[in-house]
Scaffold this motif. Structure first.
Motif, PDB file in Angstrom:
ATOM      1  N   PHE A  49      28.572  47.637  39.793  1.00 18.80           N
ATOM      2  CA  PHE A  49      29.467  46.830  40.618  1.00 18.80           C
ATOM      3  C   PHE A  49      30.042  45.669  39.807  1.00 18.80           C
ATOM      4  CE2 PHE A  49      27.323  48.562  44.533  1.00 18.80           C
ATOM      5  CZ  PHE A  49      28.478  49.090  45.102  1.00 18.80           C
ATOM      6  N   VAL A  50      29.198  45.011  39.025  1.00 20.52           N
ATOM      7  CA  VAL A  50      29.683  43.911  38.179  1.00 20.52           C
ATOM      8  C   VAL A  50      30.778  44.402  37.246  1.00 20.52           C
ATOM      9  CG1 VAL A  50      29.051  42.300  36.339  1.00 20.52           C
ATOM     10  CG2 VAL A  50      27.529  42.593  38.311  1.00 20.52           C
ATOM     11  N   GLN A  51      30.542  45.535  36.595  1.00 19.33           N
ATOM     12  CA  GLN A  51      31.532  46.089  35.673  1.00 19.33           C
ATOM     13  C   GLN A  51      32.804  46.487  36.413  1.00 19.33           C
ATOM     14  OE1 GLN A  51      31.308  45.747  32.583  1.00 19.33           O
ATOM     15  NE2 GLN A  51      29.616  46.782  31.594  1.00 19.33           N
ATOM     16  N   THR A  52      32.651  47.080  37.594  1.00 15.37           N
ATOM     17  CA  THR A  52      33.817  47.455  38.394  1.00 15.37           C
ATOM     18  C   THR A  52      34.661  46.231  38.710  1.00 15.37           C
ATOM     19  OG1 THR A  52      32.706  49.370  39.386  1.00 15.37           O
ATOM     20  CG2 THR A  52      34.558  48.431  40.603  1.00 15.37           C
ATOM     21  N   PHE A  53      34.020  45.167  39.180  1.00 15.77           N
ATOM     22  CA  PHE A  53      34.747  43.957  39.556  1.00 15.77           C
ATOM     23  C   PHE A  53      35.437  43.324  38.348  1.00 15.77           C
ATOM     24  CE2 PHE A  53      33.026  42.467  43.878  1.00 15.77           C
ATOM     25  CZ  PHE A  53      32.802  43.767  44.306  1.00 15.77           C
ATOM     26  N   LEU A  54      34.717  43.232  37.229  1.00 17.28           N
ATOM     27  CA  LEU A  54      35.304  42.591  36.053  1.00 17.28           C
ATOM     28  C   LEU A  54      36.466  43.411  35.509  1.00 17.28           C
ATOM     29  CD1 LEU A  54      32.187  41.199  34.137  1.00 17.28           C
ATOM     30  CD2 LEU A  54      33.925  39.911  35.412  1.00 17.28           C
ATOM     31  N   ASN A  55      36.367  44.719  35.555  1.00 20.91           N
ATOM     32  CA  ASN A  55      37.476  45.534  35.074  1.00 20.91           C
ATOM     33  C   ASN A  55      38.681  45.431  35.994  1.00 20.91           C
ATOM     34  OD1 ASN A  55      36.971  47.201  32.518  1.00 20.91           O
ATOM     35  ND2 ASN A  55      35.032  47.385  33.599  1.00 20.91           N
ATOM     36  N   ILE A  56      38.458  45.322  37.272  1.00 19.22           N
ATOM     37  CA  ILE A  56      39.585  45.076  38.182  1.00 19.22           C
ATOM     38  C   ILE A  56      40.245  43.743  37.841  1.00 19.22           C
ATOM     39  CG2 ILE A  56      40.174  44.551  40.588  1.00 19.22           C
ATOM     40  CD1 ILE A  56      38.078  46.649  41.415  1.00 19.22           C
ATOM     41  N   TYR A  57      39.440  42.729  37.557  1.00 22.83           N
ATOM     42  CA  TYR A  57      39.995  41.435  37.156  1.00 22.83           C
ATOM     43  C   TYR A  57      40.824  41.562  35.881  1.00 22.83           C
ATOM     44  CZ  TYR A  57      40.047  37.039  34.589  1.00 22.83           C
ATOM     45  OH  TYR A  57      40.437  35.965  33.828  1.00 22.83           O
ATOM     46  N   ARG A  58      40.314  42.271  34.890  1.00 21.63           N
ATOM     47  CA  ARG A  58      41.050  42.442  33.640  1.00 21.63           C
ATOM     48  C   ARG A  58      42.367  43.181  33.854  1.00 21.63           C
ATOM     49  NH1 ARG A  58      35.452  44.725  31.280  1.00 21.63           N
ATOM     50  NH2 ARG A  58      34.387  42.723  30.860  1.00 21.63           N
ATOM     51  N   GLN A  59      42.382  44.088  34.815  1.00 19.68           N
ATOM     52  CA  GLN A  59      43.550  44.950  35.005  1.00 19.68           C
ATOM     53  C   GLN A  59      44.580  44.396  35.981  1.00 19.68           C
ATOM     54  OE1 GLN A  59      41.389  48.457  36.163  1.00 19.68           O
ATOM     55  NE2 GLN A  59      40.361  48.556  34.173  1.00 19.68           N
ATOM     56  N   GLN A  60      44.152  43.556  36.940  1.00 20.01           N
ATOM     57  CA  GLN A  60      45.130  43.030  37.891  1.00 20.01           C
ATOM     58  C   GLN A  60      45.189  41.503  37.908  1.00 20.01           C
ATOM     59  OE1 GLN A  60      43.940  44.613  41.762  1.00 20.01           O
ATOM     60  NE2 GLN A  60      42.781  42.773  42.255  1.00 20.01           N
ATOM     61  N   GLY A  61      44.372  40.866  37.076  1.00 18.59           N
ATOM     62  CA  GLY A  61      44.453  39.413  36.953  1.00 18.59           C
ATOM     63  C   GLY A  61      43.688  38.634  37.989  1.00 18.59           C
ATOM     64  N   ARG A  62      42.975  39.290  38.863  1.00 21.13           N
ATOM     65  CA  ARG A  62      42.148  38.634  39.885  1.00 21.13           C
ATOM     66  C   ARG A  62      41.122  39.631  40.402  1.00 21.13           C
ATOM     67  NH1 ARG A  62      44.974  39.544  45.259  1.00 21.13           N
ATOM     68  NH2 ARG A  62      46.765  40.865  44.757  1.00 21.13           N
ATOM     69  N   LEU A  63      40.100  39.115  41.014  1.00 24.65           N
ATOM     70  CA  LEU A  63      39.034  39.957  41.534  1.00 24.65           C
ATOM     71  C   LEU A  63      39.495  40.716  42.775  1.00 24.65           C
ATOM     72  CD1 LEU A  63      36.091  37.447  41.026  1.00 24.65           C
ATOM     73  CD2 LEU A  63      36.408  39.626  39.821  1.00 24.65           C
ATOM     74  N   LYS A  97      29.923  34.216  31.399  1.00 28.02           N
ATOM     75  CA  LYS A  97      31.097  33.372  31.141  1.00 28.02           C
ATOM     76  C   LYS A  97      32.371  34.032  31.660  1.00 28.02           C
ATOM     77  CE  LYS A  97      29.266  30.817  27.174  1.00 28.02           C
ATOM     78  NZ  LYS A  97      29.430  30.475  25.726  1.00 28.02           N
ATOM     79  N   GLU A  98      32.478  35.333  31.482  1.00 24.38           N
ATOM     80  CA  GLU A  98      33.663  36.019  32.003  1.00 24.38           C
ATOM     81  C   GLU A  98      33.649  36.040  33.529  1.00 24.38           C
ATOM     82  OE1 GLU A  98      36.333  40.080  31.487  1.00 24.38           O
ATOM     83  OE2 GLU A  98      34.276  40.059  30.728  1.00 24.38           O
ATOM     84  N   VAL A  99      32.471  36.130  34.119  1.00 24.49           N
ATOM     85  CA  VAL A  99      32.377  36.052  35.574  1.00 24.49           C
ATOM     86  C   VAL A  99      32.964  34.744  36.068  1.00 24.49           C
ATOM     87  CG1 VAL A  99      30.759  35.768  37.494  1.00 24.49           C
ATOM     88  CG2 VAL A  99      30.430  37.629  35.864  1.00 24.49           C
ATOM     89  N   LEU A 100      32.565  33.630  35.458  1.00 22.88           N
ATOM     90  CA  LEU A 100      33.095  32.333  35.875  1.00 22.88           C
ATOM     91  C   LEU A 100      34.599  32.261  35.642  1.00 22.88           C
ATOM     92  CD1 LEU A 100      32.661  29.533  37.013  1.00 22.88           C
ATOM     93  CD2 LEU A 100      32.090  28.730  34.698  1.00 22.88           C
ATOM     94  N   GLU A 101      35.053  32.778  34.519  1.00 25.84           N
ATOM     95  CA  GLU A 101      36.492  32.811  34.239  1.00 25.84           C
ATOM     96  C   GLU A 101      37.231  33.594  35.326  1.00 25.84           C
ATOM     97  OE1 GLU A 101      39.053  35.735  31.542  1.00 25.84           O
ATOM     98  OE2 GLU A 101      37.712  34.480  30.329  1.00 25.84           O
ATOM     99  N   ALA A 102      36.697  34.746  35.695  1.00 30.41           N
ATOM    100  CA  ALA A 102      37.333  35.588  36.714  1.00 30.41           C
ATOM    101  C   ALA A 102      37.346  34.890  38.068  1.00 30.41           C
ATOM    102  CB  ALA A 102      36.601  36.927  36.807  1.00 30.41           C
ATOM    103  N   MET A 103      36.266  34.231  38.408  1.00 34.56           N
ATOM    104  CA  MET A 103      36.195  33.545  39.693  1.00 34.56           C
ATOM    105  C   MET A 103      37.148  32.363  39.736  1.00 34.56           C
ATOM    106  SD  MET A 103      32.083  33.724  40.381  1.00 34.56           S
ATOM    107  CE  MET A 103      32.199  32.970  41.983  1.00 34.56           C
TER     108      MET A 103
END
Length: 724
Positions: A356-370, A406-412
């Motif tokens: 789930f963490v990887q899914t969420f972070l990859n969505i963030y990388r691909q669409q710019g937000r969670l 750190k990327e989690v905080l960046e994404a949030m």
């Protein structure tokens, strides 16, 4: 051999198959027998009917004509017409979609539907069968995560033919393109593209047959008639799906369903369902409650879906193909599921959480937000707030994001700062004025952002980032600006700083008032991240409890256009919709867990039934069932971030939960009964335990929480030091 005799033999073989499965294991391990898939298919439950594997992409089952809101899963118990057996369905959503790649036995090329009766249906997790009379055929279905197998036993005189419909869908979905190609005498491949709730949705398939298929185009590019030489043997069909391409679908089939043994496939998926259902074992003499419980478990695992191929490839939120070393998930109904479903799964399915963490972070990388509400790789932006940030924060604080903090905080931070969905207005004013947004629902939206801000602050604190912690913490407390001490409600504010008038706390005009699918009564308590702060606004514990008591008895007119999601009502408490789900447990924060106990038992016994109309509201992709599961265990994570589970009133005398690494957490409720609903005292791993909550780390290390139950309220959990 006449048709009745043939179908009787086929039906008997299905029954014998079920007996074989059941006798293959001890009765206590055969938990699929307690799953009643009819629960939630009536009323407004919107649950799905069909065959699937836990968290599988494929849910193959009957699709009925769309007759209104209650057909969003494609099936409603009140109906008796089928337009096809589709390979993907949603369960418990408020909007319809999917139903893709539909097959239907037909008597002629122009037939578009057939009729059935529930007397001719048979099902258990991973298996569905239906005897049709026009044409005369027994339909049997089973599935793996990415594949389905059909077995059609045609009666004497019935033509062996199927209609393949690539246009068919459920709800708001419109096909935009398709491809169907015959790759060999026994294989078809193709794809379907559509737009609707999810934009530019794509699904690819490979379809194999146990005997040669003849393809005849029907009345459109989306429809074909598949004919076969008649035979006394059943026709078998295998269908594999992929979000990437037909070749990947073929690879999925080779990996998950290489053979043609239908009965073995049913047995295998039944074993998998039993393995997953046995993660919680309950002790009860009440088989009705046992059925409700394990059906809730089934619904929880018929929620978010696997959306990557066996080799790790998937189609991302940017529309491109990616490969990962994790399982990519979709159908993320996060506004619903951040409240109970994800906190429950964090200890019930620890093996899934890093995915789930990887899914969420990859969505963030691909669409710019969670993600907000992700469906088949695309963002629907359904519902309000930023619930993806809440779920990701909870998983991070529980240790599932190691190396990615750190990327989690960046994404949030990015998600909570982007100038869309009223966040630009929030950033400018420090709240969301009702007269500065194009839509209403400002109070509900702001409260959801407060919860996500608090989640961001918690992650920042974990990382020692004081500036971010302070900023998001302060903004998370902006809910207090909406509090009107004169009325005791959270109310909409304008740019002039004044409360919006006129004000009616009962009004719940759907999508037009200041709240989302509810009214001021429900949303005044939507502060799960700072319950003590909310209590302080009322001035004292007793004044807060007076308001909370009133919630469960207040009666008023919600208006002619009231939201249909306001259901399962006890006073103004709406158990049928998610914003109310944590509210009863707030009594523990004010030192009165005894006040929560009768209300919790009321919801557990009156809002859930062993009937088609067995849910008090939408299943909402596992959330309604998750509330039942976790509350039946006697636990609920009120603050959705951090892992503090409030202790309620467990429904069963004993429940053992497998929490990973071979550890088991057991809740024992001694002297438990419908009368003995109050906790008198507690012990954790043999030692006296006075707190009315338990933390995630205590659950996941395994052990036993022993609760002594009685018929009268006690002082347990009332001291200030023992409150959550």
């Amino acid at each position: 051999m006449n048709i009745k005799h043939l179908l009787r033999i086929a039906a008997l073989s299905a029954v014998l198959l079920g007996f074989t499965i059941q006798n293959a294991r001890a009765a206590n391990d055969n938990l699929t027998q307690y799953v009643n898939q009819y629960i939630g298919t009536g009323g407004h439950g919107h649950t799905v009917m069909g065959a699937n594997a836990p968290f599988g992409l494929v849910i193959v089952g009957p699709t009925e004509p769309l007759r209104g809101w209650d057909w969003t899963s494609g099936y409603h118990y009140s109906d008796n017409e089928i337009i096809g057996f589709g390979h993907m369905h949603l369960s418990g959503t408020g909007i319809g979609c999917l139903g893709d790649i539909a097959l239907l036995p037909v008597s002629n090329a122009n037939q578009r539907s057939t009729f059935f009766t529930h007397d001719n249906e048979r099902m258990h997790p991973g298996y569905y069968s239906l005897r049709l009379t026009d044409p005369d055929v027994l339909v049997e279905l089973t599935a793996t995560k990415r594949c389905a197998m059909h077995r059609y036993t045609f009666g004497k005189g019935a033509k062996a033919q199927l209609a393949l419909d690539l246009a068919q869908c459920i709800g708001w979905d419109t096909p935009t393109d398709c491809m169907l190609s015959q790759e060999s005498p026994t294989r078809l491949i193709g794809y379907r593209r559509s737009t609707g709730w999810a934009k530019d949705r794509r699904i690819y398939f490979a379809m194999d047959f146990s005997r040669p298929v003849h393809v005849e185009r029907a009345d459109s590019m989306y429809r074909a008639l598949l004919t076969f030489d008649n035979s006394d043997k059943p026709l078998l069909v295998k269908v594999a799906l992929s979000p990437v391409e037909p070749d990947k679908a073929k690879a999925n089939m080779n990996a998950e369903m290489p053979g043609w043994d239908f009965d073995a496939a049913v047995s295998k998926v039944d074993d998998e369902w039993n393995r997953q259902l046995s993660r919680i074992k309950i002790e009860t003499n009440d088989n009705t409650r046992r059925r409700i419980f394990y059906t809730a478990m089934y619904h929880l695992m018929t929620s978010c879906m696997t959306f990557s191929d066996v080799d790790g490839q998937y189609r991302g939120a940017d529309g491109k193909v990616h490969r990962g070393d994790f399982v990519n998930y979709t159908t993320l109904s996060l506004w619903d599921t951040y409240r109970a479903a994800h906190p429950l799964m964090s200890f019930l399915f620890p093996d899934m959480q890093r995915d789930f963490v990887q899914t969420f972070l990859n969505i963030y990388r691909q669409q710019g937000r969670l993600p907000v509400w992700h469906l088949m790789g695309g963002e629907t932006d359904c519902m309000i707030g930023n619930p993806g940030a809440i779920v990701l924060a909870d998983l991070t604080l529980k240790g599932f994001a190691k190396g990615y903090e750190k990327e989690v905080l960046e994404a949030m931070k990015a998600t909570q700062s982007i100038d869309i969905r009223s966040l630009d207005v929030l950033k400018k004013y420090g709240y969301i004025p009702w007269d500065k947004v194009p839509t209403n629902e400002t109070v509900a939206n702001a409260l959801e952002y407060c919860i996500a801000d608090d989640a961001t602050a918690k992650v920042a604190a974990m990382l020692g980032n004081e500036a971010d912690r302070q900023f998001f913490y302060n903004r998370s407390r902006s809910y207090s600006k909406y509090f009107d001490p004169a009325t005791g409600f959270l109310r909409a504010i304008g740019t002039d700083g004044k409360f919006r008038t006129p004000f009616n706390p009962f009004n719940a005009e759907h999508r037009s008032n200041d709240y989302t699918e509810g009214n001021a009564w429900q949303y005044t308590f939507l502060v799960p991240h700072d319950v003590h702060g909310l209590i302080s606004l009322f001035g004292s514990d007793s004044k807060f409890m007076t308001k909370l008591d009133s919630l469960f008895i207040a009666e008023g007119d919600a208006g002619a256009n009231a939201s249909p999601d306001m259901s399962g009502m006890t006073g103004q408490y709406a158990h049928g919709n998610e914003p109310s789900h944590h509210v009863i447990y707030m009594y523990n924060y004010a030192g009165r867990p005894d006040k929560a106990a009768p209300l919790l038992r009321k919801m557990l016994t009156e809002m859930y039934h062993d009937q088609p109309d067995g849910l008090s509201g939408n299943e909402d992709v596992g959330q309604m069932s998750a509330w039942y599961i976790t509350s039946a265990l006697g636990l609920y994570q009120v603050d959705p971030v951090g892992g503090r589970y409030v202790i309620g009133s467990p429904l069963f005398g004993k429940a053992s939960v497998s929490v990973g690494d071979g550890k088991t957490f057991t809740v024992v409720a001694r002297n438990n009964s419908d009368r003995n609903i109050y906790v008198q005292s507690a012990r954790l791993n043999g030692r006296p335990y006075s707190k009315s909550y338990i933390d995630y780390k205590d659950i996941t290390r395994g052990g036993t929480l022993e609760l002594i139950m009685g018929a009268k309220p006690s002082k347990w959990g009332t001291k200030r030091a023992d409150r959550p």
